[in-house]
Enzyme design. Structure first.
Site, mmCIF file in Angstrom:
data_model
loop_
_atom_site.group_PDB
_atom_site.id
_atom_site.type_symbol
_atom_site.label_atom_id
_atom_site.label_comp_id
_atom_site.label_asym_id
_atom_site.label_seq_id
_atom_site.Cartn_x
_atom_site.Cartn_y
_atom_site.Cartn_z
ATOM 1 N N PRO A 1 1.223 -1.424 -0.100
ATOM 2 C CA PRO A 1 -0.784 -0.117 0.254
ATOM 3 C C PRO A 1 0.875 1.517 0.160
ATOM 4 C CG PRO A 1 -0.673 -1.537 1.540
ATOM 5 C CD PRO A 1 0.094 -2.087 0.668
ATOM 6 N N ASN A 2 0.698 2.341 -0.575
ATOM 7 C CA ASN A 2 1.265 3.769 -1.132
ATOM 8 C C ASN A 2 2.367 3.908 -1.298
ATOM 9 O OD1 ASN A 2 -1.215 5.021 0.549
ATOM 10 N ND2 ASN A 2 -0.425 3.650 2.401
ATOM 11 N N ARG B 1 4.277 11.403 -2.696
ATOM 12 C CA ARG B 1 4.261 10.222 -1.065
ATOM 13 C C ARG B 1 5.746 10.942 0.190
ATOM 14 N NH1 ARG B 1 4.696 4.751 0.891
ATOM 15 N NH2 ARG B 1 3.823 5.195 3.173
ATOM 16 N N TYR C 1 11.030 9.754 1.539
ATOM 17 C CA TYR C 1 10.461 8.804 1.090
ATOM 18 C C TYR C 1 11.294 9.471 -0.106
ATOM 19 C CZ TYR C 1 7.310 5.815 3.662
ATOM 20 O OH TYR C 1 7.337 5.707 5.004
ATOM 21 N N ASN D 1 8.782 -4.750 0.245
ATOM 22 C CA ASN D 1 7.669 -4.069 1.240
ATOM 23 C C ASN D 1 6.566 -3.887 1.469
ATOM 24 O OD1 ASN D 1 7.619 -1.722 2.288
ATOM 25 N ND2 ASN D 1 8.861 -0.384 0.836
ATOM 26 N N ALA E 1 2.903 -0.403 5.555
ATOM 27 C CA ALA E 1 2.283 -0.135 6.837
ATOM 28 C C ALA E 1 1.480 -2.125 6.950
ATOM 29 C CB ALA E 1 0.967 0.469 6.702
ATOM 30 N N GLU F 1 11.321 -8.992 4.180
ATOM 31 C CA GLU F 1 11.461 -8.034 4.424
ATOM 32 C C GLU F 1 12.139 -6.577 4.130
ATOM 33 O OE1 GLU F 1 10.608 -6.739 8.674
ATOM 34 O OE2 GLU F 1 10.197 -5.488 8.384
ATOM 35 N N HIS G 1 12.352 -2.298 3.329
ATOM 36 C CA HIS G 1 11.576 -0.361 3.751
ATOM 37 C C HIS G 1 13.023 0.482 3.589
ATOM 38 C CE1 HIS G 1 8.656 -2.534 6.354
ATOM 39 N NE2 HIS G 1 9.660 -3.109 7.030
ATOM 40 N N ARG H 1 11.320 5.693 13.919
ATOM 41 C CA ARG H 1 10.436 6.989 13.144
ATOM 42 C C ARG H 1 9.056 6.474 14.646
ATOM 43 N NH1 ARG H 1 8.651 5.237 6.936
ATOM 44 N NH2 ARG H 1 6.936 7.346 7.705
HETATM 45 C C1 DQA Z 1 7.606 1.656 4.540
HETATM 46 C C2 DQA Z 1 7.716 2.095 6.243
HETATM 47 C C3 DQA Z 1 6.077 1.784 6.531
HETATM 48 O O1 DQA Z 1 5.975 1.983 8.212
HETATM 49 C C4 DQA Z 1 5.130 2.514 5.934
HETATM 50 O O2 DQA Z 1 3.593 1.985 6.379
HETATM 51 C C5 DQA Z 1 5.498 2.291 4.201
HETATM 52 C C6 DQA Z 1 6.567 2.319 3.565
HETATM 53 C C7 DQA Z 1 9.494 1.955 3.761
HETATM 54 O O3 DQA Z 1 9.928 1.071 2.931
HETATM 55 O O4 DQA Z 1 9.865 2.890 4.500
HETATM 56 O O5 DQA Z 1 4.566 2.274 3.581
HETATM 57 O O6 DQA Z 1 7.723 0.296 3.910
#
Ligand code: DQA
Length: 150
Positions: free
Chosen positions: A11-12, A19, A24, A79, A82, A103, A105, A112
């Site tokens: 997501p996102n 964003r 990011y 990735n 959330a 995993e 990020h 954070r």
């Molecule tokens: C993320 C970190 C997550 O906490 C966040 O919700 C994201 C991006 C990252 O790539 O830093 O959507 O996965």
């Protein structure tokens, strides 16, 4: 035969580039994936990519990675956005398959908010890479290639 690495973005992550650029950066998802694909290719691997804002699509992509058909992959860079922090469904999908998942990020989730310090999936992943921007993805690809012994 070349290894196939599947990058799964949750997501996102389709919003990268606009964003929360202070967290990011300005690189779009397409640019990010293009760079990671070049890196994978330089290591003799083939990169595939899936992005979805829907939890079930990520579960399906992980299941398909192990299924041996069109969606098959030797390893997964995940990735989950959330969903990382609360998705038991993703935990169970990763636990159910025999394909290593890293995993991954962009940001350092441990630097954070507290709610980002919990991962529902880390315990069933091969490892975690967090905090290096696009380099996180390249490191995850390298880790999978080394793990898979190629
Ligand atoms: C993320 C970190 C997550 O906490 C966040 O919700 C994201 C991006 C990252 O790539 O830093 O959507 O996965």
């Amino acid at each position: 035969m070349a290894l196939t690495i599947l990058v799964v973005n949750g997501p996102n992550l389709n919003m990268l580039g606009t964003r929360e650029t202070e967290v990011y950066g300005h690189t779009t998802l397409d640019e990010l994936i293009a760079g990671v694909a070049v890196h994978a290719e330089s290591r003799g691997a083939v990169l595939r990519h899936v992005q979805s804002n829907v939890e079930g699509d990520l579960v399906a992509a992980i299941q398909a990675a192990a299924a041996g058909g069109e969606g098959a992959a030797d390893g997964v860079v995940l990735n989950a956005g959330a969903l990382t922090h609360y998705s038991i469904a993703l935990h169970d999908a990763i636990a159910a398959v025999d394909v290593p998942v890293v995993e991954t990020h962009l940001s350092n989730v441990y630097a954070r908010e507290d709610f980002r310090h919990t991962s529902a999936i880390a315990g069933v992943c091969a490892g975690v890479v967090t905090g290096f921007g696009a380099t996180s993805y390249r490191l995850a690809v390298d880790a999978l290639i080394d793990l898979l012994g190629d």
